[in-house]
Design a protein around this motif. Structure first.
Motif, PDB file in Angstrom:
ATOM      1  N   MET A 197      -2.286   7.339   9.797  1.00  0.00           N
ATOM      2  CA  MET A 197      -3.214   6.251   8.791  1.00  0.00           C
ATOM      3  C   MET A 197      -2.810   4.824   9.051  1.00  0.00           C
ATOM      4  N   LEU A 198      -1.718   4.557   9.296  1.00  0.00           N
ATOM      5  CA  LEU A 198      -1.125   3.337   9.415  1.00  0.00           C
ATOM      6  C   LEU A 198      -1.493   2.789  10.874  1.00  0.00           C
ATOM      7  N   LEU A 199      -1.579   3.848  11.832  1.00  0.00           N
ATOM      8  CA  LEU A 199      -1.968   3.588  13.212  1.00  0.00           C
ATOM      9  C   LEU A 199      -3.290   2.773  13.284  1.00  0.00           C
ATOM     10  N   SER A 200      -4.244   3.476  12.363  1.00  0.00           N
ATOM     11  CA  SER A 200      -5.724   2.949  12.392  1.00  0.00           C
ATOM     12  C   SER A 200      -5.902   1.707  11.420  1.00  0.00           C
ATOM     13  N   MET A 201      -4.657   1.224  10.965  1.00  0.00           N
ATOM     14  CA  MET A 201      -4.745   0.195  10.160  1.00  0.00           C
ATOM     15  C   MET A 201      -4.289  -1.288  11.003  1.00  0.00           C
ATOM     16  N   ILE A 202      -3.782  -1.027  12.128  1.00  0.00           N
ATOM     17  CA  ILE A 202      -3.155  -2.045  12.787  1.00  0.00           C
ATOM     18  C   ILE A 202      -3.757  -2.250  14.378  1.00  0.00           C
ATOM     19  N   ASP A 203      -3.395  -3.308  15.083  1.00  0.00           N
ATOM     20  CA  ASP A 203      -3.740  -3.479  16.264  1.00  0.00           C
ATOM     21  C   ASP A 203      -2.517  -3.735  17.328  1.00  0.00           C
ATOM     22  N   HIS A 204      -3.331  -3.974  18.460  1.00  0.00           N
ATOM     23  CA  HIS A 204      -1.952  -4.279  19.379  1.00  0.00           C
ATOM     24  C   HIS A 204      -1.513  -5.611  19.335  1.00  0.00           C
ATOM     25  N   LYS A 205      -1.874  -6.343  18.549  1.00  0.00           N
ATOM     26  CA  LYS A 205      -1.006  -7.689  18.193  1.00  0.00           C
ATOM     27  C   LYS A 205      -0.162  -7.743  16.964  1.00  0.00           C
ATOM     28  N   THR A 206      -0.184  -6.455  16.354  1.00  0.00           N
ATOM     29  CA  THR A 206       0.376  -6.324  14.876  1.00  0.00           C
ATOM     30  C   THR A 206       2.100  -6.420  15.313  1.00  0.00           C
ATOM     31  N   ILE A 238       0.804  -1.102  -0.076  1.00  0.00           N
ATOM     32  CA  ILE A 238      -0.040  -0.051  -0.071  1.00  0.00           C
ATOM     33  C   ILE A 238       0.997   1.268  -0.009  1.00  0.00           C
ATOM     34  N   HIS A 239       0.783   2.035  -1.092  1.00  0.00           N
ATOM     35  CA  HIS A 239       1.222   3.451  -0.907  1.00  0.00           C
ATOM     36  C   HIS A 239       0.175   4.378  -0.351  1.00  0.00           C
ATOM     37  N   LEU A 240       0.574   4.714   0.926  1.00  0.00           N
ATOM     38  CA  LEU A 240      -0.204   5.405   1.596  1.00  0.00           C
ATOM     39  C   LEU A 240      -0.349   7.063   1.068  1.00  0.00           C
ATOM     40  N   ASP A 241      -1.412   7.565   1.519  1.00  0.00           N
ATOM     41  CA  ASP A 241      -1.911   8.900   0.571  1.00  0.00           C
ATOM     42  C   ASP A 241      -0.744  10.005   0.251  1.00  0.00           C
ATOM     43  N   ASN A 242       0.189  10.172   1.256  1.00  0.00           N
ATOM     44  CA  ASN A 242       1.159  11.145   0.916  1.00  0.00           C
ATOM     45  C   ASN A 242       2.455  10.809   0.480  1.00  0.00           C
ATOM     46  N   THR A 243       3.111  11.731  -0.154  1.00  0.00           N
ATOM     47  CA  THR A 243       4.549  11.477  -0.303  1.00  0.00           C
ATOM     48  C   THR A 243       5.022  11.888   1.208  1.00  0.00           C
ATOM     49  N   SER A 244       6.080  10.950   1.593  1.00  0.00           N
ATOM     50  CA  SER A 244       6.703  10.818   2.794  1.00  0.00           C
ATOM     51  C   SER A 244       8.128  10.898   3.089  1.00  0.00           C
ATOM     52  N   HIS A 245       8.570   9.666   3.449  1.00  0.00           N
ATOM     53  CA  HIS A 245      10.075   9.428   3.629  1.00  0.00           C
ATOM     54  C   HIS A 245      10.929   9.725   1.884  1.00  0.00           C
ATOM     55  N   THR A 246      10.151   9.258   0.923  1.00  0.00           N
ATOM     56  CA  THR A 246      10.389   9.296  -0.295  1.00  0.00           C
ATOM     57  C   THR A 246       8.950   9.540  -1.155  1.00  0.00           C
ATOM     58  N   ASP A 247       9.222   9.810  -2.416  1.00  0.00           N
ATOM     59  CA  ASP A 247       7.769   9.855  -3.222  1.00  0.00           C
ATOM     60  C   ASP A 247       7.282   8.413  -3.537  1.00  0.00           C
ATOM     61  N   GLY A 248       7.847   7.154  -2.998  1.00  0.00           N
ATOM     62  CA  GLY A 248       7.423   6.082  -3.536  1.00  0.00           C
ATOM     63  C   GLY A 248       7.557   5.151  -2.420  1.00  0.00           C
ATOM     64  N   ASP A 249       7.064   5.478  -1.098  1.00  0.00           N
ATOM     65  CA  ASP A 249       7.342   4.537  -0.121  1.00  0.00           C
ATOM     66  C   ASP A 249       5.810   3.565  -0.134  1.00  0.00           C
ATOM     67  N   SER A 250       6.217   2.271   0.304  1.00  0.00           N
ATOM     68  CA  SER A 250       5.017   1.284   0.189  1.00  0.00           C
ATOM     69  C   SER A 250       5.189   0.858   1.749  1.00  0.00           C
ATOM     70  N   VAL A 251       4.009   0.453   2.343  1.00  0.00           N
ATOM     71  CA  VAL A 251       3.930  -0.249   3.674  1.00  0.00           C
ATOM     72  C   VAL A 251       3.551  -1.703   3.176  1.00  0.00           C
ATOM     73  N   ILE A 252       3.830  -2.823   3.645  1.00  0.00           N
ATOM     74  CA  ILE A 252       3.652  -4.233   3.201  1.00  0.00           C
ATOM     75  C   ILE A 252       2.967  -5.123   4.396  1.00  0.00           C
ATOM     76  N   PHE A 253       1.760  -5.172   3.973  1.00  0.00           N
ATOM     77  CA  PHE A 253       1.022  -6.218   5.143  1.00  0.00           C
ATOM     78  C   PHE A 253       1.283  -7.524   4.823  1.00  0.00           C
ATOM     79  N   SER A 288      -0.775 -13.166   8.839  1.00  0.00           N
ATOM     80  CA  SER A 288       0.396 -13.147  10.074  1.00  0.00           C
ATOM     81  C   SER A 288       0.166 -11.938  10.789  1.00  0.00           C
ATOM     82  N   ASN A 289      -0.436 -11.004  10.568  1.00  0.00           N
ATOM     83  CA  ASN A 289      -0.725  -9.528  11.129  1.00  0.00           C
ATOM     84  C   ASN A 289       0.712  -9.140  11.380  1.00  0.00           C
ATOM     85  N   VAL A 290       1.362  -8.788  10.472  1.00  0.00           N
ATOM     86  CA  VAL A 290       2.853  -8.299  10.386  1.00  0.00           C
ATOM     87  C   VAL A 290       2.821  -7.266   9.317  1.00  0.00           C
TER      88      VAL A 290
END
Ligand SMILES: [Zn+2]
Length: 298
Positions: free
Chosen positions: A217-226, A163-178, A182-184
């Motif tokens: 945004m990422l915080l809203s997508m995870i839980d305390h077991k992630t 997932i490329h979250l909505d905004n440019t951030s660390h770079t202009d092409g960051d992904s988070v990988i879920f 496994s909830n990782v």
């Protein structure tokens, strides 16, 4: 060179870059941690290069990031001891040399997948920010499948979302990988767990405000077991990410309040951040962070 960037390169050259401390890469040990039946973390010590996530199962092997070129044999050995066989997919969290630096070694036999701007920045020959490699990257170092917002793998009984979250951030092409089952999550360098402030690659349009909003945004997508694999540093959980978010957002609010009173960047760097941030002493330092935030504010 831009002042904040020169600080960055001094730091990273001593911290990570192979052309400065190539011999030290020989001493790097990759620690393997099993996070679930299918997902493993490869964490380098010393921390030259970013953390790698490995997904294994009956369909084959998929990895996230590949550190630096001189470490690719160690990476192959570490993965081999989890599960022998070819690495079918290689995902890049972003283009920086300490995450995608091994691409050329894997690209002939693995399918490289990343955000469109990862391919663009690698094709430009960028290593990080205004730092470029000499000559051209070979074509096998470039992603062959790219995406703009989101894509999914159904592999080894696991749903893997890039997932490329909505905004440019660390770079202009960051992904988070879920790794959903496994909830990782692998955060790339939008979250570095080294008790410092974030690095913002402003040369490619990175944004401190965007990073803050992506982390929220990422915080809203995870839980305390992630289980959270940061770009660098030890495995983390939601509490750790909440603390990081607080540091990022509170420091931005402080800098913004001072900018609103008409203070210059240099004046705010001179003032420094208040006492609540005195424990944030790791990579990246406060003055550099102020330099990233200030031009990003209205
Ligand atoms: Zn990075």
């Amino acid at each position: 060179m831009h002042k904040t960037l020169s600080v960055f390169f001094i730091l990273t050259m001593f911290a990570f870059a192979p052309w400065i401390k190539g011999q030290e890469l020989d001493s790097v040990v990759l620690h393997t941690t099993k996070l679930s039946d299918t997902v493993y973390l490869l964490l380098p010590e010393p921390g030259y290069g970013g953390n790698i996530a490995v997904l294994v199962g009956e369909d084959g092997i998929l990895i996230v990031d590949d550190m630096l070129m001189p470490l690719t044999n160690k990476i192959r050995d570490a993965i081999e001891s989890i599960k022998p066989g070819p690495i079918t997919y290689l995902l890049n969290s972003h283009y920086h040399y300490d995450h995608a630096g091994g691409n050329a070694a894997f690209g002939n036999t693995s399918t490289i997948v990343a955000h469109t701007n990862v391919r663009k920045r690698l094709a430009e020959g960028r290593e990080a920010g205004s730092q470029f490699i000499e000559g051209q990257r070979p074509k096998e170092a470039l992603p062959v499948i790219t995406f703009e917002q989101q894509m999914s793998f159904y592999w080894n009984g696991e749903i893997v979302d890039l997932i490329h979250l909505d905004n440019t951030s660390h770079t202009d092409g960051d992904s988070v990988i879920f790794f959903r089952d496994s909830n990782v999550v692998h955060t790339g360098d939008q979250y570095v767990n080294l008790n410092g402030f974030p690095f913002i690659d402003r040369d490619v349009g990175g944004s401190a405000i965007g990073l803050r909003d992506n982390i929220r945004m990422l915080l809203s997508m995870i839980d305390h077991k992630t289980q959270i694999i940061p770009g660098h540093g030890p495995l983390a959980n939601k509490n750790d990410l909440q603390n990081y978010y607080k540091i990022v957002s509170d420091s931005i609010a402080f800098i913004e309040a001072h900018k609103n009173t008409g203070k210059s960047l240099e004046e705010i760097q001179e003032i420094g951040l208040p006492k609540q941030f005195s424990e944030v002493t790791g990579f990246m330092p406060a003055a550099t962070w102020i330099g990233f935030v200030y031009p990003d504010l209205p």
